[in-house]
Scaffold this motif. Sequence first.
Motif, PDB file in Angstrom:
ATOM      1  N   ALA A 151       0.833  -1.201   0.000  1.00 55.60           N
ATOM      2  CA  ALA A 151       0.000   0.000   0.000  1.00 55.60           C
ATOM      3  C   ALA A 151       0.866   1.249   0.000  1.00 55.60           C
ATOM      4  CB  ALA A 151      -0.909   0.015   1.227  1.00 55.60           C
ATOM      5  N   ASP A 152       0.407   2.271  -0.717  1.00 55.77           N
ATOM      6  CA  ASP A 152       1.045   3.589  -0.784  1.00 55.77           C
ATOM      7  C   ASP A 152       2.296   3.589  -1.655  1.00 55.77           C
ATOM      8  OD1 ASP A 152       1.034   6.344  -0.117  1.00 55.77           O
ATOM      9  OD2 ASP A 152       2.612   6.010   1.355  1.00 55.77           O
ATOM     10  N   ARG A 153       3.045   2.477  -1.648  1.00 59.28           N
ATOM     11  CA  ARG A 153       4.254   2.349  -2.454  1.00 59.28           C
ATOM     12  C   ARG A 153       4.326   0.922  -2.995  1.00 59.28           C
ATOM     13  NH1 ARG A 153       8.087   4.568   2.449  1.00 59.28           N
ATOM     14  NH2 ARG A 153       6.957   6.530   2.830  1.00 59.28           N
ATOM     15  N   ASP A 162      -0.186  -7.729  -5.035  1.00 63.15           N
ATOM     16  CA  ASP A 162      -1.188  -6.683  -5.246  1.00 63.15           C
ATOM     17  C   ASP A 162      -0.696  -5.373  -4.633  1.00 63.15           C
ATOM     18  OD1 ASP A 162      -3.255  -8.287  -6.510  1.00 63.15           O
ATOM     19  OD2 ASP A 162      -3.521  -9.233  -4.556  1.00 63.15           O
ATOM     20  N   THR A 163      -0.981  -4.274  -5.309  1.00 64.25           N
ATOM     21  CA  THR A 163      -0.481  -2.967  -4.874  1.00 64.25           C
ATOM     22  C   THR A 163      -1.579  -1.914  -5.017  1.00 64.25           C
ATOM     23  OG1 THR A 163       1.749  -3.567  -5.635  1.00 64.25           O
ATOM     24  CG2 THR A 163       1.319  -1.231  -5.232  1.00 64.25           C
ATOM     25  N   VAL A 164      -1.705  -1.063  -3.991  1.00 63.64           N
ATOM     26  CA  VAL A 164      -2.663   0.038  -4.028  1.00 63.64           C
ATOM     27  C   VAL A 164      -1.900   1.342  -3.805  1.00 63.64           C
ATOM     28  CG1 VAL A 164      -4.810   0.982  -3.136  1.00 63.64           C
ATOM     29  CG2 VAL A 164      -4.409  -1.477  -3.026  1.00 63.64           C
ATOM     30  N   LEU A 165      -2.002   2.255  -4.770  1.00 64.92           N
ATOM     31  CA  LEU A 165      -1.302   3.529  -4.700  1.00 64.92           C
ATOM     32  C   LEU A 165      -2.310   4.658  -4.865  1.00 64.92           C
ATOM     33  CD1 LEU A 165       1.478   2.643  -7.315  1.00 64.92           C
ATOM     34  CD2 LEU A 165       1.638   2.352  -4.842  1.00 64.92           C
ATOM     35  N   ASP A 301      -7.008   9.945   0.002  1.00 64.28           N
ATOM     36  CA  ASP A 301      -7.992   9.338   0.899  1.00 64.28           C
ATOM     37  C   ASP A 301      -7.336   8.134   1.550  1.00 64.28           C
ATOM     38  OD1 ASP A 301     -10.096   8.177   2.209  1.00 64.28           O
ATOM     39  OD2 ASP A 301     -11.526   8.413   0.560  1.00 64.28           O
ATOM     40  N   PRO A 302      -6.600   8.357   2.658  1.00 66.38           N
ATOM     41  CA  PRO A 302      -5.879   7.239   3.282  1.00 66.38           C
ATOM     42  C   PRO A 302      -6.798   6.127   3.773  1.00 66.38           C
ATOM     43  CG  PRO A 302      -5.842   9.185   4.699  1.00 66.38           C
ATOM     44  CD  PRO A 302      -6.380   9.622   3.381  1.00 66.38           C
ATOM     45  N   ALA A 303      -8.008   6.492   4.204  1.00 62.49           N
ATOM     46  CA  ALA A 303      -8.943   5.457   4.648  1.00 62.49           C
ATOM     47  C   ALA A 303      -9.341   4.564   3.480  1.00 62.49           C
ATOM     48  CB  ALA A 303     -10.179   6.098   5.279  1.00 62.49           C
ATOM     49  N   ARG A 304      -9.587   5.171   2.336  1.00 61.38           N
ATOM     50  CA  ARG A 304      -9.923   4.370   1.153  1.00 61.38           C
ATOM     51  C   ARG A 304      -8.740   3.507   0.729  1.00 61.38           C
ATOM     52  NH1 ARG A 304     -11.233   6.502  -4.951  1.00 61.38           N
ATOM     53  NH2 ARG A 304     -11.892   4.488  -5.804  1.00 61.38           N
ATOM     54  N   LEU A 305      -7.550   4.057   0.839  1.00 58.71           N
ATOM     55  CA  LEU A 305      -6.344   3.302   0.527  1.00 58.71           C
ATOM     56  C   LEU A 305      -6.258   2.054   1.412  1.00 58.71           C
ATOM     57  CD1 LEU A 305      -3.647   3.477  -1.184  1.00 58.71           C
ATOM     58  CD2 LEU A 305      -2.630   4.534   0.829  1.00 58.71           C
ATOM     59  N   GLY A 306      -6.498   2.233   2.715  1.00 56.78           N
ATOM     60  CA  GLY A 306      -6.459   1.103   3.637  1.00 56.78           C
ATOM     61  C   GLY A 306      -7.555   0.091   3.362  1.00 56.78           C
ATOM     62  N   ARG A 307      -8.771   0.586   3.106  1.00 54.90           N
ATOM     63  CA  ARG A 307      -9.888  -0.324   2.822  1.00 54.90           C
ATOM     64  C   ARG A 307      -9.631  -1.140   1.563  1.00 54.90           C
ATOM     65  NH1 ARG A 307     -13.039   4.195   4.197  1.00 54.90           N
ATOM     66  NH2 ARG A 307     -13.386   4.664   1.991  1.00 54.90           N
ATOM     67  N   THR A 308      -9.121  -0.465   0.529  1.00 55.67           N
ATOM     68  CA  THR A 308      -8.877  -1.154  -0.734  1.00 55.67           C
ATOM     69  C   THR A 308      -7.806  -2.229  -0.563  1.00 55.67           C
ATOM     70  OG1 THR A 308      -9.454   0.878  -1.926  1.00 55.67           O
ATOM     71  CG2 THR A 308      -8.298  -0.830  -3.162  1.00 55.67           C
ATOM     72  N   ALA A 318      -9.421 -15.544   0.854  1.00 53.96           N
ATOM     73  CA  ALA A 318     -10.608 -16.337   0.538  1.00 53.96           C
ATOM     74  C   ALA A 318     -10.371 -17.281  -0.641  1.00 53.96           C
ATOM     75  CB  ALA A 318     -11.782 -15.421   0.230  1.00 53.96           C
ATOM     76  N   GLY A 319      -9.169 -17.211  -1.238  1.00 51.35           N
ATOM     77  CA  GLY A 319      -8.841 -18.149  -2.301  1.00 51.35           C
ATOM     78  C   GLY A 319      -8.733 -17.556  -3.688  1.00 51.35           C
ATOM     79  N   ASN A 320      -8.873 -16.245  -3.841  1.00 51.82           N
ATOM     80  CA  ASN A 320      -8.747 -15.613  -5.152  1.00 51.82           C
ATOM     81  C   ASN A 320      -7.323 -15.787  -5.679  1.00 51.82           C
ATOM     82  OD1 ASN A 320      -8.151 -13.482  -7.142  1.00 51.82           O
ATOM     83  ND2 ASN A 320     -10.207 -12.776  -6.693  1.00 51.82           N
ATOM     84  N   GLU A 321      -7.205 -16.370  -6.876  1.00 50.58           N
ATOM     85  CA  GLU A 321      -5.891 -16.632  -7.460  1.00 50.58           C
ATOM     86  C   GLU A 321      -5.700 -15.912  -8.790  1.00 50.58           C
ATOM     87  OE1 GLU A 321      -5.310 -20.828  -7.662  1.00 50.58           O
ATOM     88  OE2 GLU A 321      -5.316 -21.098  -5.484  1.00 50.58           O
ATOM     89  N   GLU A 322      -6.453 -14.837  -9.018  1.00 47.87           N
ATOM     90  CA  GLU A 322      -6.287 -14.066 -10.240  1.00 47.87           C
ATOM     91  C   GLU A 322      -4.919 -13.389 -10.253  1.00 47.87           C
ATOM     92  OE1 GLU A 322      -9.464 -11.313 -10.493  1.00 47.87           O
ATOM     93  OE2 GLU A 322     -11.036 -12.848 -10.666  1.00 47.87           O
ATOM     94  N   PRO A 323      -4.444 -12.954 -11.428  1.00 50.94           N
ATOM     95  CA  PRO A 323      -3.151 -12.250 -11.491  1.00 50.94           C
ATOM     96  C   PRO A 323      -3.146 -11.030 -10.571  1.00 50.94           C
ATOM     97  CG  PRO A 323      -3.896 -12.839 -13.689  1.00 50.94           C
ATOM     98  CD  PRO A 323      -5.025 -13.162 -12.762  1.00 50.94           C
ATOM     99  N   THR A 324      -1.971 -10.664 -10.093  1.00 48.07           N
ATOM    100  CA  THR A 324      -1.860  -9.534  -9.170  1.00 48.07           C
ATOM    101  C   THR A 324      -2.327  -8.250  -9.863  1.00 48.07           C
ATOM    102  OG1 THR A 324       0.456  -9.167  -9.809  1.00 48.07           O
ATOM    103  CG2 THR A 324       0.029 -10.553  -7.878  1.00 48.07           C
ATOM    104  N   SER A 325      -2.852  -7.341  -9.064  1.00 49.04           N
ATOM    105  CA  SER A 325      -3.388  -6.093  -9.604  1.00 49.04           C
ATOM    106  C   SER A 325      -2.645  -4.900  -9.014  1.00 49.04           C
ATOM    107  CB  SER A 325      -4.883  -5.978  -9.288  1.00 49.04           C
ATOM    108  OG  SER A 325      -5.099  -5.980  -7.896  1.00 49.04           O
ATOM    109  N   ARG A 326      -2.692  -3.802  -9.754  1.00 48.71           N
ATOM    110  CA  ARG A 326      -2.123  -2.525  -9.302  1.00 48.71           C
ATOM    111  C   ARG A 326      -3.227  -1.478  -9.438  1.00 48.71           C
ATOM    112  NH1 ARG A 326       3.572  -0.049  -9.746  1.00 48.71           N
ATOM    113  NH2 ARG A 326       3.251   2.190  -9.936  1.00 48.71           N
ATOM    114  N   ILE A 327      -3.701  -0.989  -8.313  1.00 45.89           N
ATOM    115  CA  ILE A 327      -4.806  -0.038  -8.290  1.00 45.89           C
ATOM    116  C   ILE A 327      -4.268   1.345  -7.927  1.00 45.89           C
ATOM    117  CG2 ILE A 327      -6.966   0.584  -7.144  1.00 45.89           C
ATOM    118  CD1 ILE A 327      -7.420  -2.402  -6.656  1.00 45.89           C
ATOM    119  N   GLU A 328      -4.672   2.353  -8.690  1.00 47.38           N
ATOM    120  CA  GLU A 328      -4.237   3.731  -8.434  1.00 47.38           C
ATOM    121  C   GLU A 328      -5.465   4.574  -8.123  1.00 47.38           C
ATOM    122  OE1 GLU A 328      -2.244   6.591 -11.435  1.00 47.38           O
ATOM    123  OE2 GLU A 328      -0.599   5.468 -10.498  1.00 47.38           O
ATOM    124  N   LEU A 329      -5.510   5.117  -6.935  1.00 47.80           N
ATOM    125  CA  LEU A 329      -6.664   5.893  -6.485  1.00 47.80           C
ATOM    126  C   LEU A 329      -6.479   7.376  -6.822  1.00 47.80           C
ATOM    127  CD1 LEU A 329      -7.130   4.283  -2.952  1.00 47.80           C
ATOM    128  CD2 LEU A 329      -8.211   3.618  -5.107  1.00 47.80           C
TER     129      LEU A 329
END
Length: 348
Positions: A151-153, A162-165, A301-308, A318-329
């Motif tokens: 997260a964040d970086r 998985d990465t959320v920026l 929105d740090p709260a949204r960053l944490g939630r995502t 839960a078992g999701n094995e899809e390819p890793t994702s990179r989300i940019e908020l």
Amino acid sequence: MVETRRGRPTMNDVAAAAGVALKTVSRVVNNEPGVNAVTASRVLAAIERLGYRRNDSARILRRGRTASIGLVIEDVADAFYSSLNRAVEDAALHHGYLLFTGSSQEDADRERDLVLAFCARRVDGLIIVPAGNDHGYLAPEFDAGIKAVFADRPPGAGCEADTVLCDNVGGARTGTAHLITHGHRRIAFLGDAPGIFTAVERLRGYRQALAAAGLPYDEGLVVMGPPDPARMRADLTRLLTASDPPTALFAGNGRTTVAILRALAALTEAADAGAAGGLALVGFDDFELADLLGITVVAQDPARLGRTAADLLFMRLAGNEEPTSRIELATRLVPRGSGERPPLRAAG
């Protein structure tokens, strides 16, 4: 009246107190069918009277899980990371998980030690705000089944997760362009340490805005480093006493914005730099009291960053094995007055 052993009451104690079989108590505790209403009421009354609490840890361990996750952030005292932490904690509680949190203090070795300490305690997953650029140490943990989200970086090279920026480049570009729109041509950039991903990305956005407006990039207007008060005051003094000083400042994060405000107040009071009181200012990150102070910001929105990040992690658990994702908020510009001031002199 049934007397229980000293210490925490057990299912056996409940069964004896209710006059039923141990299996009956187990069915009631785990909401399983097969127990009539009268017997279930008697068991529940015994549970209430004895103060019995189900031992979730043993049940979870039998499933190969600990129902816990670890969160490594830069500094839990920082308002940005505090909001992120709270959002992850809320998500963990919603899923019935316990959250362990540690601060890396922007130290790569400390980040690694915290992550491995959490793994040694068999957390099921991790959310990491990385301090370092080498995450090869996670390979054995991934092989062992640990799930991780950054997260964040982003993670360092060679680490797939998985990465959320947030949109660091776009946010800084928007904030700088806002100052340009209000007539500023000499805009200083004051960012965090140059080794930090977000600082580099925000500098890139600043440069893009200058280029789009046909303005030259001047390294003399760029200051990078931790927001130490003495250093900030010295840097601002140098900038404002130069032959062609800036008329506006773009701050790379919330702590830097606060450090700038304090340094400008001190300089104005000491009359060390006459231009200190008239500078336009836009800061990246909102912060407490920014609205009352009239500070224009590029808000994340740090709260949204944490939630995502938490949502991604629990999907993996839960078992999701899809390819890793990179989300940019997305970020948003919040005009409050400080970024809308025109230059007090003709720009050079």
